[in-house]
Design an enzyme around this catalytic site. Structure first.
Site, PDB file in Angstrom:
ATOM      1  N   PHE A  18      -3.686  -0.563   9.936  1.00  0.00           N
ATOM      2  CA  PHE A  18      -4.523  -0.460   8.735  1.00  0.00           C
ATOM      3  C   PHE A  18      -4.665   1.010   8.386  1.00  0.00           C
ATOM      4  CE2 PHE A  18      -8.550   0.113   6.507  1.00  0.00           C
ATOM      5  CZ  PHE A  18      -8.416  -0.810   5.491  1.00  0.00           C
ATOM      6  N   ASP A 104      -2.396   8.379  12.242  1.00  0.00           N
ATOM      7  CA  ASP A 104      -3.601   8.045  11.486  1.00  0.00           C
ATOM      8  C   ASP A 104      -4.749   7.955  12.487  1.00  0.00           C
ATOM      9  OD1 ASP A 104      -5.731   6.834  10.191  1.00  0.00           O
ATOM     10  OD2 ASP A 104      -4.484   5.450   9.046  1.00  0.00           O
ATOM     11  N   LYS A 133     -13.221   9.228   8.407  1.00  0.00           N
ATOM     12  CA  LYS A 133     -14.492   8.508   8.568  1.00  0.00           C
ATOM     13  C   LYS A 133     -15.646   9.318   9.182  1.00  0.00           C
ATOM     14  CE  LYS A 133     -12.580   3.794   8.890  1.00  0.00           C
ATOM     15  NZ  LYS A 133     -13.119   3.253   7.629  1.00  0.00           N
TER      16      LYS A 133
END
Length: 279
Positions: A18, A104, A133
């Site tokens: 994701f 990532d 994040k």
């Protein structure tokens, strides 16, 4: 005349990965339910099996592949840590193919797994790293880190952003980084993650619906043989916020890095007390 071939433009990503919901990131995300409403997406992306080096080798080709993107520890995919063999193999394959390797670390980076960057535990280095994040402690901020070689291939104006590097989020990010670099902080994250996995194994590991407890640091998943939704709802009603992952059959625990051992014990007790909703 010598034939001039176009530069390689293919990208290899991985199953269960994701990378986000904007068009480019979504094109690299394998989950069909996320992709389908926005198709057609960016072409040229192929998906190898996460953790399977042979699968990746079949797709990473010199003259065809320009980049390979992977999460050192998958979050949304079900809390799957990669193996060192897998990541080291990707480094080798990318070098042979002349492709850049992108890690990532938006979810798994910045202390989440017990090291500053998740890949550090594997002894490998990417060409490009993405982070976001937790970077500004909840304020919207993302960053891309690149090697000097990648940097040299770019020129001013190749990339830009309206709000990037604004002073408010940068001030918050400085505080986050200072906290992560405090002596012993990351070691505490690692030990608290081990405690969380140990207590989950002890108190729910023998439940008939639990397949496995896995993860790295404070990114932990409980693999179930059924949908995690009812347990997520029951935990919320009991005062504990958790979320599902994978195919909806993983209970994902991603607590604040400053969680206490007592809070970990309370969280596991709440989960254990509500396992019956899965029957």
């Amino acid at each position: 005349l010598k034939q001039v071939l176009p530069p390689p433009a293919g990208i290899v990503a991985f199953s269960k990965g994701f990378h986000g919901r904007t068009l480019g990131a979504l094109s690299l995300t394998s989950k069909e339910e996320y992709r389908k409403p926005f198709e057609p997406l960016i072409p040229g992306v192929k998906f190898a099996e996460y953790g399977d080096l042979a699968s990746a080798q079949q797709l990473i080709k010199k003259g065809q592949t320009c980049a390979v993107i992977v999460e050192p520890v998958q979050g949304e995919g079900g809390c799957y840590p990669a193996t060192a063999e897998f990541l080291r193999g990707l480094v080798k394959l990318c070098k042979e193919a002349g492709a850049v390797l992108i890690f990532d670390e938006v979810q798994c980076g910045l202390g989440r797994t017990g090291s500053f960057w998740a890949h550090e535990a594997y002894g490998v280095e990417p060409d490009i790293l993405s982070t976001a994040k937790p970077l500004a402690g909840g304020l919207p901020m993302g960053a891309v880190l690149v090697t000097q070689e990648v940097n040299d291939a770019m020129k001013p104006g190749d990339h830009g952003s309206t709000f990037a590097g604004n002073p408010l989020v940068c001030a918050a990010a400085n505080v986050v980084i200072d906290r992560l670099e405090q002596p012993g902080f990351l070691e505490q994250v690692m030990s608290k993650g081990e405690l969380l996995k140990s207590l989950l194994t002890e108190k729910v590991g023998s439940n008939k619906h639990v397949v496995e407890v896995r993860g790295a640091g404070l990114l932990v998943g409980v693999q179930l043989d059924t949908a995690a939704g009812p347990l997520v709802d029951a935990c919320r009603d009991a005062g504990l916020l958790v979320i599902s992952a994978g195919k909806g059959d993983v209970l994902r625990l991603v607590p604040p890095l400053i969680i206490t051992e007592d809070e970990i014990a309370r969280a596991v007790d709440i989960i254990a007390a509500n396992m019956s909703v899965l029957d």
